[in-house]
Motif scaffolding. Structure first.
Motif, short mmCIF file in Angstrom:
data_model
loop_
_atom_site.label_atom_id
_atom_site.label_comp_id
_atom_site.label_asym_id
_atom_site.label_seq_id
_atom_site.Cartn_x
_atom_site.Cartn_y
_atom_site.Cartn_z
N UNK A 91 0.83 -1.18 0.00
CA UNK A 91 0.00 0.00 0.00
C UNK A 91 0.87 1.24 0.00
N UNK A 92 0.48 2.19 -0.78
CA UNK A 92 1.21 3.44 -0.81
C UNK A 92 0.53 4.45 0.12
N UNK A 93 1.32 5.36 0.61
CA UNK A 93 0.78 6.41 1.49
C UNK A 93 0.09 7.43 0.61
N UNK A 94 -1.17 7.72 0.91
CA UNK A 94 -1.90 8.72 0.14
C UNK A 94 -2.55 9.77 1.05
N UNK A 95 -2.07 9.86 2.29
CA UNK A 95 -2.62 10.82 3.24
C UNK A 95 -1.49 11.67 3.82
N UNK A 127 -6.94 4.02 9.48
CA UNK A 127 -6.46 4.59 8.22
C UNK A 127 -5.37 5.63 8.47
N UNK A 128 -5.47 6.38 9.58
CA UNK A 128 -4.43 7.36 9.90
C UNK A 128 -3.12 6.67 10.27
N UNK A 129 -3.21 5.56 10.99
CA UNK A 129 -1.99 4.84 11.39
C UNK A 129 -1.27 4.26 10.18
N UNK A 130 -2.02 3.65 9.25
CA UNK A 130 -1.37 3.04 8.09
C UNK A 130 -1.07 4.06 6.99
N UNK A 131 -1.74 5.23 7.03
CA UNK A 131 -1.46 6.28 6.06
C UNK A 131 -2.09 6.06 4.71
N UNK A 132 -3.01 5.12 4.62
CA UNK A 132 -3.65 4.82 3.34
C UNK A 132 -5.15 4.79 3.54
#
Length: 67
Positions: free
Chosen positions: A1-5, A47-52
């Protein structure tokens, strides 16, 4: 997963998630019968922890300045 946040997006999600969970627990909020809805607050925190955010990926949105 890429970071999108981005960091601001992640911080807002953590705050909203904590407020929702606080609504689920009787911490300063009255019991209304709908307090179980507050457990949805786990989703923005995860979602905030994983950044995606899967919804962002679906619509091609990114708030990350690195993207």
């Amino acid at each position: 997963m890429t970071v999108n946040m981005g960091m601001l997006d992640r911080a807002i999600r953590v705050v909203v998630g904590i407020l929702l969970i606080a609504f689920a627990l009787p911490l300063g909020f009255p019991q209304t019968g709908w307090n179980w809805i507050g457990w949805i607050g786990i989703v923005p925190i995860v979602t905030a922890v994983i950044g995606n955010c899967p919804a962002y990926s679906l619509f091609g949105i990114t708030t990350c300045s690195r993207a």
